[in-house]
Design a protein around this motif. Sequence first.
Motif, PDB file in Angstrom:
ATOM      1  N   LYS A   1       0.997  -1.436   0.107  1.00 37.78           N
ATOM      2  CA  LYS A   1      -0.032   0.138   0.023  1.00 37.78           C
ATOM      3  C   LYS A   1       0.825   1.322   0.028  1.00 37.78           C
ATOM      4  N   GLY A   2       1.971   1.062   0.231  1.00 41.91           N
ATOM      5  CA  GLY A   2       3.002   2.164   0.228  1.00 41.91           C
ATOM      6  C   GLY A   2       2.845   2.790   1.960  1.00 41.91           C
TER       7      GLY A   2
ATOM      8  N   ALA B   1      -4.804  -8.021  18.051  1.00 41.52           N
ATOM      9  CA  ALA B   1      -5.401  -6.569  18.519  1.00 41.52           C
ATOM     10  C   ALA B   1      -4.651  -5.388  18.221  1.00 41.52           C
ATOM     11  N   GLN B   2      -5.451  -4.312  17.728  1.00 40.92           N
ATOM     12  CA  GLN B   2      -4.777  -3.109  17.687  1.00 40.92           C
ATOM     13  C   GLN B   2      -3.979  -2.817  18.917  1.00 40.92           C
TER      14      GLN B   2
ATOM     15  N   SER C   1      -4.255  -0.068  11.431  1.00 41.80           N
ATOM     16  CA  SER C   1      -5.559  -0.944  11.485  1.00 41.80           C
ATOM     17  C   SER C   1      -5.208  -2.216  10.257  1.00 41.80           C
ATOM     18  N   ASP C   2      -4.472  -1.591   9.179  1.00 44.74           N
ATOM     19  CA  ASP C   2      -4.055  -2.556   7.993  1.00 44.74           C
ATOM     20  C   ASP C   2      -3.169  -3.581   8.821  1.00 44.74           C
ATOM     21  N   ILE C   3      -2.268  -3.005   9.346  1.00 47.35           N
ATOM     22  CA  ILE C   3      -0.996  -3.861   9.878  1.00 47.35           C
ATOM     23  C   ILE C   3      -1.488  -4.997  10.876  1.00 47.35           C
ATOM     24  N   VAL C   4      -2.239  -4.611  11.745  1.00 49.36           N
ATOM     25  CA  VAL C   4      -2.860  -5.413  12.792  1.00 49.36           C
ATOM     26  C   VAL C   4      -3.655  -6.540  12.122  1.00 49.36           C
TER      27      VAL C   4
ATOM     28  N   THR D   1      -0.645   3.116   4.299  1.00 47.70           N
ATOM     29  CA  THR D   1      -0.836   2.129   5.378  1.00 47.70           C
ATOM     30  C   THR D   1      -1.286   2.676   6.604  1.00 47.70           C
ATOM     31  N   LYS D   2      -2.252   1.928   7.313  1.00 46.72           N
ATOM     32  CA  LYS D   2      -2.844   2.490   8.494  1.00 46.72           C
ATOM     33  C   LYS D   2      -2.395   1.343   9.390  1.00 46.72           C
TER      34      LYS D   2
END
Length: 188
Positions: free
Chosen positions: A18-19, A35-36, A26-29, A23-24
């Motif tokens: 995503k770059g 969990a966040q 939330s995307d990573i978790v 990237t958020k």
Amino acid sequence: MDKKQKIIEATIEQFMTKGIESTKISDIVKAAGIAQGTFYLYFPSKFSVMPEIAKFAVEEIMKGIHSSVDLSQEFDDKIEQLVQAVFRITEQKKELFAVLYAGLAQSEHLKQWEAIYSPFYDWVYNFLEESVQKGEIRQNIDCARTSRILIGLIESTAEQLYLYDTPTQEEIDAQYAELILFSKSALK
């Protein structure tokens, strides 16, 4: 795999897909399957993962060098193997390196680069020191400074070819040959 490692790998994947900016957390978790709140136990922000990504990149470099450079060979062979290993790793991991450099440049973590890179600096330092002791290269070389110069030269050439340009194989081969010749000449 522990949760921290899952976060690091998911961050690399998301940054490459995503770059960095898009990237958020939330995307990573979601990609890591955690969990966040767990993310924040390890990292205060997505940019704070960058030093861990840099460590991963250095580990990849060191694995490539250890598997490619035969320290029992003559100096000329070892320098060629070193350059070849860095070129191969840079080509294979170009997306990782592009994300890494962009992420470090956008964060306050660039200052940590020297410490993170120390295994590579130390390896080249020891390689040069041994070569001096064997009389394979000039006796008046400052191995600490020269290790940084040599790494910079090799990596800069590889990055120019694989990250920034789209050269022909003929140009890659020519740059490779010139880099080998230059390195050998400078050190002897």
